[in-house]
Design a protein around this motif. Structure first.
Motif, mmCIF file in Angstrom:
data_model
loop_
_atom_site.group_PDB
_atom_site.id
_atom_site.type_symbol
_atom_site.label_atom_id
_atom_site.label_comp_id
_atom_site.label_asym_id
_atom_site.label_seq_id
_atom_site.Cartn_x
_atom_site.Cartn_y
_atom_site.Cartn_z
ATOM 1 N N ASN A 20 75.073 14.320 38.014
ATOM 2 C CA ASN A 20 75.811 13.057 38.172
ATOM 3 C C ASN A 20 77.190 13.119 37.531
ATOM 4 O OD1 ASN A 20 73.777 11.799 39.644
ATOM 5 N ND2 ASN A 20 72.755 11.064 37.800
ATOM 6 N N ALA A 21 77.291 13.714 36.345
ATOM 7 C CA ALA A 21 78.595 13.851 35.682
ATOM 8 C C ALA A 21 79.526 14.719 36.516
ATOM 9 C CB ALA A 21 78.421 14.440 34.282
ATOM 10 N N LEU B 286 72.044 28.256 26.743
ATOM 11 C CA LEU B 286 70.664 28.574 26.399
ATOM 12 C C LEU B 286 69.763 28.626 27.629
ATOM 13 C CD1 LEU B 286 68.667 29.191 24.131
ATOM 14 C CD2 LEU B 286 68.269 26.725 23.950
ATOM 15 N N GLY B 287 69.819 27.601 28.485
ATOM 16 C CA GLY B 287 68.858 27.545 29.577
ATOM 17 C C GLY B 287 69.413 27.517 30.983
ATOM 18 N N ASN B 288 70.747 27.515 31.145
ATOM 19 C CA ASN B 288 71.381 27.418 32.455
ATOM 20 C C ASN B 288 70.914 26.150 33.170
ATOM 21 O OD1 ASN B 288 71.532 29.168 35.577
ATOM 22 N ND2 ASN B 288 73.277 28.542 34.364
ATOM 23 N N TYR B 289 70.913 25.069 32.385
ATOM 24 C CA TYR B 289 70.406 23.794 32.856
ATOM 25 C C TYR B 289 71.472 22.698 32.751
ATOM 26 C CZ TYR B 289 67.049 19.872 33.037
ATOM 27 O OH TYR B 289 66.349 18.729 33.357
ATOM 28 N N CYS B 290 72.375 22.826 31.770
ATOM 29 C CA CYS B 290 73.393 21.793 31.548
ATOM 30 C C CYS B 290 74.800 22.372 31.471
ATOM 31 C CB CYS B 290 73.117 21.026 30.248
ATOM 32 S SG CYS B 290 71.653 19.999 30.288
ATOM 33 N N ARG B 291 75.106 22.999 30.343
ATOM 34 C CA ARG B 291 76.487 23.385 30.041
ATOM 35 C C ARG B 291 77.047 24.468 30.942
ATOM 36 N NH1 ARG B 291 75.814 24.919 24.002
ATOM 37 N NH2 ARG B 291 73.864 25.677 24.879
ATOM 38 N N ASN C 242 70.266 19.809 35.233
ATOM 39 C CA ASN C 242 69.882 18.531 34.661
ATOM 40 C C ASN C 242 70.482 17.399 35.503
ATOM 41 O OD1 ASN C 242 70.633 16.150 32.893
ATOM 42 N ND2 ASN C 242 69.244 17.260 31.549
ATOM 43 N N PRO C 243 69.684 16.383 35.854
ATOM 44 C CA PRO C 243 70.199 15.287 36.678
ATOM 45 C C PRO C 243 71.437 14.603 36.088
ATOM 46 C CG PRO C 243 67.813 15.165 36.564
ATOM 47 C CD PRO C 243 68.247 16.244 35.599
ATOM 48 N N THR D 161 74.478 20.216 43.154
ATOM 49 C CA THR D 161 73.180 20.015 43.793
ATOM 50 C C THR D 161 72.535 21.317 44.261
ATOM 51 O OG1 THR D 161 74.217 19.562 45.930
ATOM 52 C CG2 THR D 161 73.708 17.662 44.524
ATOM 53 N N HIS D 162 73.331 22.346 44.480
ATOM 54 C CA HIS D 162 72.769 23.618 44.964
ATOM 55 C C HIS D 162 72.433 24.579 43.825
ATOM 56 C CE1 HIS D 162 73.573 22.397 49.015
ATOM 57 N NE2 HIS D 162 74.825 22.131 48.685
ATOM 58 N N HIS D 163 72.771 24.199 42.595
ATOM 59 C CA HIS D 163 72.512 25.083 41.457
ATOM 60 C C HIS D 163 71.010 25.288 41.246
ATOM 61 C CE1 HIS D 163 72.717 26.902 37.510
ATOM 62 N NE2 HIS D 163 71.761 26.063 37.155
ATOM 63 N N ARG D 164 70.650 26.517 40.903
ATOM 64 C CA ARG D 164 69.288 26.840 40.478
ATOM 65 C C ARG D 164 69.407 27.728 39.246
ATOM 66 N NH1 ARG D 164 68.856 23.176 43.067
ATOM 67 N NH2 ARG D 164 67.499 22.715 44.823
#
Length: 108
Positions: free
Chosen positions: A52-53, A9-14, A47-48, A62-65
C-alpha cells in the motif's frame, strides 16, 4: 547496466520497497533485485502495508515474491545494499570475503 541487490532480513518489507524505488529512479541504467537473509517469506508477497505504501508513491509491489539470498545473488550484483548494519554483518559472514568490495549499507 548496473546490477543492484537490496537485502533485508526477510525480503518482506524494506528490500522489496527499496528495489522498486531504485528501479524506477535508475530506469534503464539499472537492474534491481531484492533478497532476504532468511527464508520465512520465501515465495510469499510483500507485506500488505508495504504494498500500500508503494502504491501511494506510484510503485507496484503486487508481483513481488520473497527470495532468500544465495551466493549466486551476491556474485550477480555490482552493488549489494544492506538495509542495516546487522544485515551487512550477516552478508559479510555469508559471503566469506568473495564480494567484500560491493557490500555496503543502503543508507550509511
Amino acid at each position: 547496466m548496473r546490477k543492484l541487490l537490496t537485502v533485508c532480513l526477510g525480503n518482506y518489507c524494506r528490500s522489496p520497497f527499496a528495489q522498486v524505488g531504485l528501479a524506477r529512479r535508475g530506469g534503464a541504467a539499472v537492474t534491481v533485485r531484492s533478497a532476504g537473509l532468511i527464508g520465512k517469506w520465501q515465495d510469499l508477497p510483500a507485506n500488505p502495508s508495504m504494498i500500500n505504501a508503494a502504491r501511494r508513491l506510484g510503485h507496484d509491489l503486487t508481483h513481488h515474491r520473497g527470495h532468500q539470498i544465495t551466493l549466486e545473488d551476491l556474485d550477480w550484483a555490482d552493488d549489494v545494499l544492506a538495509m542495516n548494519a546487522a544485515v551487512l554483518d550477516m552478508l559479510r559472514a555469508i559471503d566469506g570475503g568473495h564480494n567484500t568490495g560491493k557490500l555496503r549499507l543502503y543508507l550509511p
